[in-house]
Design a protein around this motif. Structure first.
Motif, PDB file in Angstrom:
ATOM      1  N   LYS A  81       0.848  -1.187   0.000  1.00 37.70           N
ATOM      2  CA  LYS A  81       0.000   0.000   0.000  1.00 37.70           C
ATOM      3  C   LYS A  81       0.887   1.241   0.000  1.00 37.70           C
ATOM      4  O   LYS A  81       1.930   1.274   0.642  1.00 37.70           O
ATOM      5  CB  LYS A  81      -0.901   0.017   1.222  1.00 37.70           C
ATOM      6  CG  LYS A  81      -1.789  -1.223   1.352  1.00 37.70           C
ATOM      7  CD  LYS A  81      -2.765  -1.339   0.192  1.00 37.70           C
ATOM      8  CE  LYS A  81      -3.666  -2.563   0.353  1.00 37.70           C
ATOM      9  NZ  LYS A  81      -4.567  -2.754  -0.819  1.00 37.70           N
ATOM     10  N   PRO A  82       0.447   2.309  -0.673  1.00 39.79           N
ATOM     11  CA  PRO A  82       1.303   3.503  -0.767  1.00 39.79           C
ATOM     12  C   PRO A  82       1.594   4.151   0.573  1.00 39.79           C
ATOM     13  O   PRO A  82       2.718   4.554   0.842  1.00 39.79           O
ATOM     14  CB  PRO A  82       0.501   4.434  -1.683  1.00 39.79           C
ATOM     15  CG  PRO A  82      -0.419   3.539  -2.437  1.00 39.79           C
ATOM     16  CD  PRO A  82      -0.760   2.427  -1.506  1.00 39.79           C
ATOM     17  N   GLY A  83       0.583   4.333   1.427  1.00 42.97           N
ATOM     18  CA  GLY A  83       0.814   4.896   2.754  1.00 42.97           C
ATOM     19  C   GLY A  83       1.099   6.386   2.779  1.00 42.97           C
ATOM     20  O   GLY A  83       1.768   6.871   3.688  1.00 42.97           O
ATOM     21  N   PHE A  84       0.573   7.132   1.816  1.00 41.33           N
ATOM     22  CA  PHE A  84       0.862   8.571   1.771  1.00 41.33           C
ATOM     23  C   PHE A  84       0.154   9.359   2.865  1.00 41.33           C
ATOM     24  O   PHE A  84       0.483  10.526   3.094  1.00 41.33           O
ATOM     25  CB  PHE A  84       0.507   9.141   0.394  1.00 41.33           C
ATOM     26  CG  PHE A  84       1.480   8.754  -0.678  1.00 41.33           C
ATOM     27  CD1 PHE A  84       2.756   9.285  -0.695  1.00 41.33           C
ATOM     28  CD2 PHE A  84       1.132   7.838  -1.661  1.00 41.33           C
ATOM     29  CE1 PHE A  84       3.665   8.931  -1.672  1.00 41.33           C
ATOM     30  CE2 PHE A  84       2.029   7.484  -2.645  1.00 41.33           C
ATOM     31  CZ  PHE A  84       3.303   8.017  -2.657  1.00 41.33           C
ATOM     32  N   ASP A  85      -0.814   8.753   3.545  1.00 42.79           N
ATOM     33  CA  ASP A  85      -1.502   9.474   4.619  1.00 42.79           C
ATOM     34  C   ASP A  85      -0.536   9.859   5.736  1.00 42.79           C
ATOM     35  O   ASP A  85      -0.784  10.812   6.480  1.00 42.79           O
ATOM     36  CB  ASP A  85      -2.637   8.620   5.191  1.00 42.79           C
ATOM     37  CG  ASP A  85      -3.750   8.401   4.164  1.00 42.79           C
ATOM     38  OD1 ASP A  85      -3.805   9.197   3.201  1.00 42.79           O
ATOM     39  OD2 ASP A  85      -4.541   7.458   4.321  1.00 42.79           O
ATOM     40  N   ALA A  86       0.583   9.129   5.850  1.00 42.58           N
ATOM     41  CA  ALA A  86       1.552   9.411   6.912  1.00 42.58           C
ATOM     42  C   ALA A  86       2.193  10.782   6.763  1.00 42.58           C
ATOM     43  O   ALA A  86       2.729  11.324   7.735  1.00 42.58           O
ATOM     44  CB  ALA A  86       2.642   8.333   6.935  1.00 42.58           C
ATOM     45  N   ILE A  87       2.114  11.366   5.562  1.00 39.27           N
ATOM     46  CA  ILE A  87       2.749  12.668   5.358  1.00 39.27           C
ATOM     47  C   ILE A  87       2.097  13.744   6.206  1.00 39.27           C
ATOM     48  O   ILE A  87       2.693  14.781   6.502  1.00 39.27           O
ATOM     49  CB  ILE A  87       2.689  13.045   3.857  1.00 39.27           C
ATOM     50  CG1 ILE A  87       3.730  14.108   3.524  1.00 39.27           C
ATOM     51  CG2 ILE A  87       1.299  13.523   3.456  1.00 39.27           C
ATOM     52  CD1 ILE A  87       3.864  14.369   2.037  1.00 39.27           C
ATOM     53  N   GLU A  88       0.848  13.501   6.623  1.00 42.83           N
ATOM     54  CA  GLU A  88       0.136  14.471   7.454  1.00 42.83           C
ATOM     55  C   GLU A  88       0.523  14.357   8.923  1.00 42.83           C
ATOM     56  O   GLU A  88       0.106  15.178   9.737  1.00 42.83           O
ATOM     57  CB  GLU A  88      -1.374  14.267   7.305  1.00 42.83           C
ATOM     58  CG  GLU A  88      -1.878  14.323   5.875  1.00 42.83           C
ATOM     59  CD  GLU A  88      -1.661  15.681   5.225  1.00 42.83           C
ATOM     60  OE1 GLU A  88      -1.619  16.684   5.971  1.00 42.83           O
ATOM     61  OE2 GLU A  88      -1.516  15.744   3.993  1.00 42.83           O
ATOM     62  N   SER A  89       1.306  13.359   9.282  1.00 44.08           N
ATOM     63  CA  SER A  89       1.663  13.130  10.687  1.00 44.08           C
ATOM     64  C   SER A  89       3.176  13.021  10.828  1.00 44.08           C
ATOM     65  O   SER A  89       3.726  11.914  10.794  1.00 44.08           O
ATOM     66  CB  SER A  89       0.988  11.851  11.194  1.00 44.08           C
ATOM     67  OG  SER A  89      -0.410  11.911  10.998  1.00 44.08           O
ATOM     68  N   PRO A  90       3.870  14.159  10.983  1.00 44.33           N
ATOM     69  CA  PRO A  90       5.331  14.101  11.094  1.00 44.33           C
ATOM     70  C   PRO A  90       5.841  13.264  12.259  1.00 44.33           C
ATOM     71  O   PRO A  90       6.982  12.817  12.252  1.00 44.33           O
ATOM     72  CB  PRO A  90       5.717  15.581  11.267  1.00 44.33           C
ATOM     73  CG  PRO A  90       4.591  16.336  10.643  1.00 44.33           C
ATOM     74  CD  PRO A  90       3.365  15.537  10.944  1.00 44.33           C
ATOM     75  N   GLY A  91       5.002  13.046  13.272  1.00 45.79           N
ATOM     76  CA  GLY A  91       5.415  12.195  14.379  1.00 45.79           C
ATOM     77  C   GLY A  91       6.075  12.953  15.500  1.00 45.79           C
ATOM     78  O   GLY A  91       6.179  14.181  15.502  1.00 45.79           O
TER      79      GLY A  91
END
Length: 889
Positions: free
Chosen positions: A282-292
């Motif tokens: 899966k691409p997982g681009f939603d993580a870009i909104e959560s720098p952590g």
């Protein structure tokens, strides 16, 4: 950060980044208080990558001057080229866990301070291990028809790969986002925005590279070039995989919507595993909104060391954040202030730190890391609370998207000025331009192939998208910009066609004469812009940045231009005389005694004091690796001249205090010498009398006049003529902030009349008669051991030679010479294997005047080495130095 690697989803396929294996074993095994150059838990760093000839099918031109190195996990690594928007290489580390040699200026010197990389492009970081995917010197994306042509304008040398970014209509690098252990690359292709993530997925016994793309709406077909080695296959459920001219390509049809795509790469023998991985990833681009969460939440606190001196200008040291929890070396190379007094500092190793608590007593200065992974940055500026860093990849604007005190978007503000892989094409300086935009300065030494902009000062537009060349023909310029007038000045360094240390005026279209060694034999064909001032090489061997003190609290220095000296760290005040057709000037020392080399300076916005930073890598005799300092004005009386200027009848000097009349009016308190230089293809220049003979001319001081307020003096000097350098040495009343004997250095392009009455003197006719007593005062003294000691200090011999038999510095790579203790009468082996049976006066005199003729064994590879002192020191001084060396037998 280790994690499980089961093939379930993109997050699982790509898992967390595993710990790096040490880049290169030789680098890891160097004894050092610092950890390795590349931090294993940080997901990227920028670096040149030389993959020419890497692997059986490798391109001989696969060189990436501006590389973004990514740790994909599972022992895989990738290099993204932001100029061509291509993945230039994906490779697997070797069996020992090595993946990259630690060559280059930054990596090579990180654990061995003072070690310099060779000039040119022959000793660059190279990949270690096994190549998987490679591409050539052409764009990584095509819109419409797939071609493999490089659309960029060529450099002067056709083989040069560092040509800068593709035209903006074809694509533009936007920057990278950090999201926990993930890196997302952002760019446009023919106006279409693309977000890319490159990771490794474990399939069976090993990892496979997976490239994921989020592509915005696009009217035509877009194609990405994956590999030209012929050793890989690819799978993409939403694109067409094909071979074009032997290259592996995936094409994506036109779309009215933003879409995600996943491409899995592997060797043909693992085709089944590739199919499985492509279906499940899966691409997982939603993580870009959560720098952590923050990577570096710890704060390092240091306490400043406040000078107790009563001098007018003193040095307060602000200790750097070493040690720190990450065992990170800290070599400060540039800095600027926020309006509230916080400082942002970049290191040559790619980090950015924020310092708070820079107040009067410096009792608790707190340091926090803000960014990392940059490419040998040497310039940093703060504009509207945003940090801009100039490194070899361009100007990067840093953003803290989630407000946690750390940068998580590294925006490409401007990469329009091309960068080669030449180790000496440093990103020297970045300075704000009044009204918007920046000036940058780029290193000009070239040993392999010329790029487009070596040795230039460039103006960058306010939006970062455009530029124009302001000045050319510079060796290693550092710049200063007057925030009031907009005047741009620069320093530079002695070298080929550069006879001494210049203070330059940078004007549009100016050419300054430096020609690199690569073009040895080339003659000058352009008109050279002569600098307003030459500072003798023996006084300042390496010029660094300029600082204009406007609206400062630096007492009588406010409004002045300061020149920073690197090799023997020193601050000089620069005096300009603009009244004639050609600007000319003078320099005088302000302050010495810094414990490490200096590069940059800036005025603090809260206290109005001068701050400086620097680090050791180029030639310097000081051991301290790096430092951050406050130069504080105490309010005490300053001995630095307020004015120094020449005239047709002598030299005027003005001070901020009343002069001791008995000392000031005595002609014996002064000595004056002058000389010229020669611009040639040789390194530097000797000193030459005005008639062309080697040497310096001693000039008599025929008369001295004191102004009515007793704060200025005029030296009547006969036969004033244009000269590249004039040294005026003078004695004033003893005062501790400067030596009892001081010097001012002038360059005279034209002899100008001066009405002394307009300068506060009584109207008088200057007496230029040279009496017998005046002539005797100007005569050379007899050679002596004591004069030899003085000459060793005056000409900087002690910076490289000791008198007690000790080694000047224990750090490898530091430029030093043999000790003078026991040198006289000894037997010497030279670097070419020949033997000097006995060191005598003949040998020593040749070594002073022509130091390259007979170099002692062990000192033949110490960088630039010792310059010629032909004409620099007079015969009586050479004889005195020889007597001094003999006394150390």
């Amino acid at each position: 950060m280790p994690g499980k690697t089961i093939l379930i989803s993109w997050a699982a396929v790509c898992c967390a980044i595993v710990a790096a294996h040490g880049q290169e074993r030789a680098h890891s095994e160097i004894e050092s208080p610092f950890a390795e150059f590349v931090e294993p838990d940080f997901p990227f760093f920028t670096q040149t990558l030389d993959a020419r000839g890497f692997g059986a099918r490798a391109s001989e031109r696969n060189l990436t001057p501006r590389g973004i190195i990514l740790d994909l996990g599972e022992g895989l690594h990738a290099c993204f080229d932001p100029d061509l928007l291509r993945v230039s290489l994906i490779w697997r580390e070797n069996a020992e866990g090595e993946y990259l040699s630690m060559n280059g200026m930054g990596p090579g010197s990180y654990r061995v301070p003072g070690k310099k990389s060779p000039a040119g492009q022959s000793a660059l970081p190279v990949p270690l291990g096994e190549p998987l995917c490679t591409t050539g010197i052409y764009p990584g994306w095509c819109s419409g028809e797939v071609t493999f042509d490089d659309p960029r304008e060529k450099a002067p040398d056709p083989q040069e790969a560092g040509l800068g970014p593709v035209p903006e209509k074809d694509g533009r690098w936007e920057g990278l986002y950090l999201a926990e252990d993930r890196v997302f690359l952002a760019y446009t292709v023919s106006g279409t925005r693309v977000i890319e993530s490159i990771r490794s997925g474990r399939v069976g016994k090993g990892g496979v590279p997976i490239r994921a793309f989020r592509i915005g709406p696009h009217a035509g077909e877009l194609s990405v070039i994956l590999d030209e080695s012929g050793a890989m296959t690819a799978r993409c459920e939403s694109g067409e995989v094909r071979k074009i001219d032997g290259r592996l390509v995936v094409s994506f049809s036109a779309s009215d919507d933003e879409k995600d795509h996943v491409v899995v790469l592997a060797s043909p023998k693992r085709a089944d595993a590739v199919v499985l991985a492509a279906k499940l990833a899966k691409p997982g681009f939603d993580a870009i909104e959560s720098p952590g969460a923050p990577r570096w939440p710890e704060t390092v606190t240091t306490a400043g060391r406040i000078s107790e001196s009563g001098d007018a200008y003193v040095i307060d040291e602000i200790p750097i954040p070493v040690p720190n929890p990450w065992k990170r070396n800290v070599r400060f190379s540039g800095f600027d202030f926020f309006p509230d007094g916080r400082a942002a500092l970049c290191t040559f190793d790619g980090d950015v730190w924020i310092a708070r608590g820079i107040d009067a007593d410096l009792k608790e200065v707190s340091w926090r890391r803000y960014a990392s992974g940059l490419h040998e940055p040497l310039g940093l500026q703060v504009v509207d609370d945003a940090i801009y860093v100039f490194d070899r990849n361009g100007i990067v604007r840093l953003h803290d998207v989630n407000g946690d005190g750390e940068a998580d978007f590294y925006e490409n503000f401007s990469n329009v000025v091309a960068q080669t892989a030449e180790s000496r094409e440093f990103a020297n300086d970045l300075v704000k331009k009044p009204g918007g935009g920046f000036y940058i300065a780029k290193g000009g030494q070239v040993a392999t192939s010329r790029g487009k902009y070596n040795g230039t000062v460039v103006e960058i537009s306010p939006d970062g998208r455009d530029f124009h060349i302001v000045a050319r023909g510079l060796r290693q310029p550092y710049i200063g910009v007057d925030p009031v007038s907009g005047t741009v000045t620069s320093s530079d360094q002695q070298g080929h066609w550069v006879p001494a240390t210049p203070v330059r005026l940078i004007e549009p279209g100016s050419y300054h004469g430096f020609i690199p060694t690569l073009l040895k034999g080339t003659t000058q064909t352009e008109t050279i812009t002569e600098p307003p001032l030459w500072i003798p090489h023996i006084v300042n061997q390496s010029g660094a940045s300029h600082v204009w003190l406007r609206n400062s609290q630096m007492g009588p220095l406010d409004g002045s231009l300061l020149h920073i000296g690197y090799n023997r760290p020193e601050l000089f005040k620069i005096y300009f005389d603009d009244e004639g057709a050609h600007r000319q000037g003078a320099a005088a020392s302000v302050l010495t005694g810094f414990p490490c080399a200096l590069l940059k300076g800036a005025v603090g916005p809260v206290d109005g004091q001068l701050y400086t930073c620097g680090f050791r890598i180029w030639g310097t005799a000081l051991d301290q690796i790096s430092g951050f300092f406050r130069v504080r004005y105490t309010g005490a009386e300053s001995r630095v001249p307020l004015e120094v200027r020449s005239s047709s009848e002598g030299v005027l000097m003005r001070f901020g205090f009343e002069l001791d009349e008995a000392i000031a009016m005595n002609p014996a308190s002064y000595t004056v010498e002058r000389w010229n230089y020669r611009r040639t293809a040789s390194y530097g220049s000797g000193h030459y009398r005005l008639d062309g003979a080697p040497g310096q001319e001693m000039l008599p001081v025929a008369s001295v006049y004191l102004s009515q307020d007793k704060r200025a003096l005029f030296l009547g000097i006969p036969d004033m003529q244009p000269a590249h350098s004039m040294r005026v040495t003078y004695r004033l009343a003893m005062h501790s902030d400067l030596p009892a004997v001081q010097s001012a250095y002038l360059t005279i392009h034209e002899v100008r009349d001066l009405d002394l009455a307009d300068s506060g003197f009584e109207k008088v006719k200057v007496d230029l008669t040279v009496t017998e007593a005046v002539a005797a005062a100007a005569a050379a003294p007899e050679p002596s051991i004591e004069e030899g000691k003085k000459a060793a200090m005056t000409f900087g011999c002690v910076a490289c030679h000791t008198a007690d038999g000790s080694q000047l510095a224990s750090t490898p790579g530091l430029v030093v010479g043999p000790t003078w203790k026991g040198l006289w009468g000894s037997k010497r082996e030279l670097g070419d294997g020949t033997i000097v049976k006995k060191v005598d006066a003949v040998y020593l005199k040749e070594s002073i005047l022509e130091p390259g003729n007979k170099v002692a064994k062990g000192f033949e590879n110490t960088g630039v080495g010792m310059p010629s002192y032909l004409g620099v020191v007079q015969d009586w001084q050479i004889d005195s130095v020889i007597l001094y060396i003999e006394s150390l037998q």
